[in-house]
Design a protein around this motif. Structure first.
Motif, PDB file in Angstrom:
ATOM      1  N   THR A   1       0.863  -1.178   0.000  1.00 59.79           N
ATOM      2  CA  THR A   1       0.000   0.000   0.000  1.00 59.79           C
ATOM      3  C   THR A   1       0.903   1.233   0.000  1.00 59.79           C
ATOM      4  O   THR A   1       1.881   1.282   0.763  1.00 59.79           O
ATOM      5  CB  THR A   1      -0.910   0.024   1.244  1.00 59.79           C
ATOM      6  N   ILE A   2       0.573   2.188  -0.864  1.00 60.26           N
ATOM      7  CA  ILE A   2       1.366   3.420  -0.950  1.00 60.26           C
ATOM      8  C   ILE A   2       0.439   4.612  -0.724  1.00 60.26           C
ATOM      9  O   ILE A   2      -0.550   4.788  -1.441  1.00 60.26           O
ATOM     10  CB  ILE A   2       2.064   3.554  -2.321  1.00 60.26           C
ATOM     11  N   GLN A   3       0.768   5.434   0.264  1.00 62.33           N
ATOM     12  CA  GLN A   3       0.023   6.656   0.508  1.00 62.33           C
ATOM     13  C   GLN A   3       0.714   7.780  -0.263  1.00 62.33           C
ATOM     14  O   GLN A   3       1.863   8.129   0.022  1.00 62.33           O
ATOM     15  CB  GLN A   3      -0.030   6.973   2.003  1.00 62.33           C
ATOM     16  N   VAL A   4       0.008   8.326  -1.243  1.00 61.80           N
ATOM     17  CA  VAL A   4       0.573   9.346  -2.129  1.00 61.80           C
ATOM     18  C   VAL A   4       0.045  10.714  -1.709  1.00 61.80           C
ATOM     19  O   VAL A   4      -1.170  10.919  -1.620  1.00 61.80           O
ATOM     20  CB  VAL A   4       0.211   9.044  -3.604  1.00 61.80           C
ATOM     21  N   ARG A   5       0.954  11.635  -1.450  1.00 63.10           N
ATOM     22  CA  ARG A   5       0.556  12.949  -0.953  1.00 63.10           C
ATOM     23  C   ARG A   5      -0.101  13.808  -2.022  1.00 63.10           C
ATOM     24  O   ARG A   5      -1.064  14.516  -1.750  1.00 63.10           O
ATOM     25  CB  ARG A   5       1.763  13.676  -0.386  1.00 63.10           C
TER      26      ARG A   5
END
Length: 161
Positions: A75-79
């Motif tokens: 999972t990647i949290q992209v700003r």
């Protein structure tokens, strides 16, 4: 309050040949130059993540996989998304089984859809795709990462550009 957008991508890994399915996006998308990525896209309202991933995979490549055959690997949290519409959460799925032939089903958006050697990923590549692939190929790692939270990093920067 803005809701967090959801996106998905699928790493299709042919373990026998050591290749992964990659898409070469044309320069009229998120990047000002053509760049590589893995199949994926936005989750529609009310859609399950695994179903969205299977749908996007089929829409972009012609490959078919049952949602229950997909495994959540990262999972990647992209700003800041490249589309200028704010942050999103990218759920990365992987599969080693599918049916169909890899095809460029969206030639208006993609320059090519090809099997690429997993040891020598093509460049330039969207950084989220690069992070997803390298983490998956290295055995999974932490399972979570972020992109664009370090203010010194341009969130639109491509890997290998």
């Amino acid at each position: 309050m803005q809701s967090l957008r959801q996106a998905v991508c699928v790493i299709v890994h042919d373990e026998k040949t050591g290749q992964v399915a990659c898409i070469h996006y044309a320069n009229n998308s998120w990047s000002t130059v053509p760049a590589w990525t893995v199949p994926g896209g936005k989750v529609e309202e009310g859609e399950r993540l695994d179903e969205a991933a299977a749908r996007e995979l089929h829409e972009e490549t012609g490959l078919v996989v049952a949602p229950e055959e997909l495994r959540l690997v990262h999972t990647i949290q992209v700003r800041a998304g490249w589309d200028g519409k704010g942050p999103f959460l990218l759920s990365v799925f992987a599969t080693t089984s599918w049916s169909g032939e890899l095809t460029n089903t969206e030639p208006d958006k993609h320059l090519a859809v090809l099997w690429m050697n997993a040891r020598t990923l093509p460049t330039p590549m969207f950084p989220t795709s690069h992070a997803a692939l390298t983490t998956y190929l290295a055995g999974g790692g932490r399972g979570f990462s972020t992109h664009g939270w370090d203010s010194s990093v341009d969130p639109r920067a491509l890997v290998g550009a």
